[in-house]
Design a protein around this motif. Structure first.
Motif, short mmCIF file in Angstrom:
data_model
loop_
_atom_site.label_atom_id
_atom_site.label_comp_id
_atom_site.label_asym_id
_atom_site.label_seq_id
_atom_site.Cartn_x
_atom_site.Cartn_y
_atom_site.Cartn_z
N HIS A 12 0.53 4.54 -2.59
CA HIS A 12 -0.88 4.93 -2.40
C HIS A 12 -1.03 6.44 -2.53
CE1 HIS A 12 -4.92 4.25 -0.74
NE2 HIS A 12 -4.72 5.33 0.00
N LEU A 13 -0.15 7.18 -1.87
CA LEU A 13 -0.21 8.65 -1.92
C LEU A 13 0.09 9.17 -3.33
CD1 LEU A 13 1.56 9.49 1.45
CD2 LEU A 13 -0.89 9.70 0.94
N LYS A 14 1.03 8.54 -4.02
CA LYS A 14 1.38 8.97 -5.38
C LYS A 14 0.24 8.76 -6.37
CE LYS A 14 6.41 8.70 -5.56
NZ LYS A 14 7.55 8.00 -6.19
N GLN A 15 -0.68 7.87 -6.05
CA GLN A 15 -1.85 7.64 -6.91
C GLN A 15 -2.91 8.71 -6.69
OE1 GLN A 15 -3.25 3.68 -6.11
NE2 GLN A 15 -1.43 2.72 -6.97
N GLY A 16 -2.62 9.69 -5.83
CA GLY A 16 -3.56 10.76 -5.59
C GLY A 16 -4.54 10.46 -4.47
N GLU A 17 -4.32 9.36 -3.78
CA GLU A 17 -5.19 8.96 -2.68
C GLU A 17 -4.72 9.61 -1.38
OE1 GLU A 17 -7.87 7.09 -3.09
OE2 GLU A 17 -7.46 6.65 -5.19
N THR A 18 -5.63 9.73 -0.42
CA THR A 18 -5.27 10.14 0.92
C THR A 18 -5.31 8.90 1.80
OG1 THR A 18 -7.57 10.62 1.51
CG2 THR A 18 -6.25 12.45 0.60
N ILE A 19 -4.78 9.02 3.04
CA ILE A 19 -4.77 7.85 3.91
C ILE A 19 -4.88 8.27 5.37
CG2 ILE A 19 -2.25 7.69 4.11
CD1 ILE A 19 -2.70 4.57 3.82
N SER A 20 -5.62 7.49 6.12
CA SER A 20 -5.74 7.67 7.57
C SER A 20 -5.12 6.45 8.25
CB SER A 20 -7.20 7.80 7.98
OG SER A 20 -7.86 6.56 7.79
N GLN A 21 -4.94 6.53 9.56
CA GLN A 21 -4.37 5.39 10.29
C GLN A 21 -5.22 4.13 10.12
OE1 GLN A 21 -1.33 4.96 12.31
NE2 GLN A 21 -2.08 2.98 11.65
N ALA A 22 -6.53 4.26 10.23
CA ALA A 22 -7.42 3.10 10.09
C ALA A 22 -7.27 2.46 8.70
CB ALA A 22 -8.87 3.49 10.34
N GLU A 23 -7.17 3.28 7.67
CA GLU A 23 -6.99 2.76 6.31
C GLU A 23 -5.63 2.09 6.15
OE1 GLU A 23 -9.84 6.12 4.25
OE2 GLU A 23 -7.67 6.41 4.25
N ALA A 24 -4.60 2.65 6.77
CA ALA A 24 -3.26 2.07 6.70
C ALA A 24 -3.24 0.68 7.34
CB ALA A 24 -2.24 2.98 7.37
N ILE A 25 -3.98 0.52 8.43
CA ILE A 25 -4.06 -0.79 9.07
C ILE A 25 -4.78 -1.77 8.15
CG2 ILE A 25 -5.09 -2.08 10.98
CD1 ILE A 25 -4.63 0.49 12.71
N ASP A 26 -5.92 -1.36 7.61
CA ASP A 26 -6.70 -2.23 6.73
C ASP A 26 -5.95 -2.61 5.46
OD1 ASP A 26 -8.84 -2.25 8.49
OD2 ASP A 26 -9.95 -0.71 7.40
N LEU A 27 -5.31 -1.62 4.83
CA LEU A 27 -4.67 -1.85 3.53
C LEU A 27 -3.31 -2.52 3.63
CD1 LEU A 27 -5.50 1.58 1.84
CD2 LEU A 27 -6.51 -0.65 1.30
N PHE A 28 -2.50 -2.08 4.60
CA PHE A 28 -1.09 -2.48 4.62
C PHE A 28 -0.62 -3.09 5.95
CE2 PHE A 28 -1.34 1.55 2.03
CZ PHE A 28 -1.42 0.91 0.80
N ASP A 29 -1.56 -3.32 6.87
CA ASP A 29 -1.22 -3.84 8.21
C ASP A 29 -0.18 -2.93 8.87
OD1 ASP A 29 -1.70 -5.68 10.25
OD2 ASP A 29 0.09 -6.85 9.70
N CYS A 30 -0.33 -1.63 8.66
CA CYS A 30 0.62 -0.61 9.13
C CYS A 30 0.05 0.10 10.36
CB CYS A 30 0.89 0.38 8.01
SG CYS A 30 1.87 1.78 8.53
N TYR A 31 0.71 -0.07 11.49
CA TYR A 31 0.25 0.52 12.73
C TYR A 31 1.04 1.76 13.12
CZ TYR A 31 -2.71 -3.51 13.43
OH TYR A 31 -3.68 -4.46 13.28
N ARG A 32 2.04 2.16 12.33
CA ARG A 32 2.85 3.33 12.63
C ARG A 32 2.87 4.31 11.47
NH1 ARG A 32 7.69 3.04 15.43
NH2 ARG A 32 7.14 5.22 15.70
#
Length: 72
Positions: A12-32
């Motif tokens: 996701h980051l390599k595609q030039g996107e940024t990410i927040s915790q809320a987006e990580a949960i929504d996109l990848f079920d990532c809580y850490r």
């Protein structure tokens, strides 16, 4: 956290996107997300943290951005 989530966040980051915790949960079920970001930094990725106001205007959250990729 697992290696799949690490790869998903890195992609996701390599595609030039940024990410927040809320987006990580929504996109990848990532809580850490912060742990994944730390692992990537320890591997040599230059990731910057932007502190943003929450939509409500109360409080702040981190948004991560890949600045420079590791030289291959």
């Amino acid at each position: 956290m697992n290696n799949t989530q690490l790869k998903q966040v890195l992609g996701h980051l390599k595609q030039g996107e940024t990410i927040s915790q809320a987006e990580a949960i929504d996109l990848f079920d990532c809580y850490r997300l912060s742990a994944i970001i730390q692992r990537l930094r320890n591997t040599g990725y230059d990731i910057t943290t932007h502190n943003e106001r929450n939509k409500s205007g109360i409080g702040r959250h981190a948004r991560y951005e890949l600045v420079k990729q590791v030289a291959v």
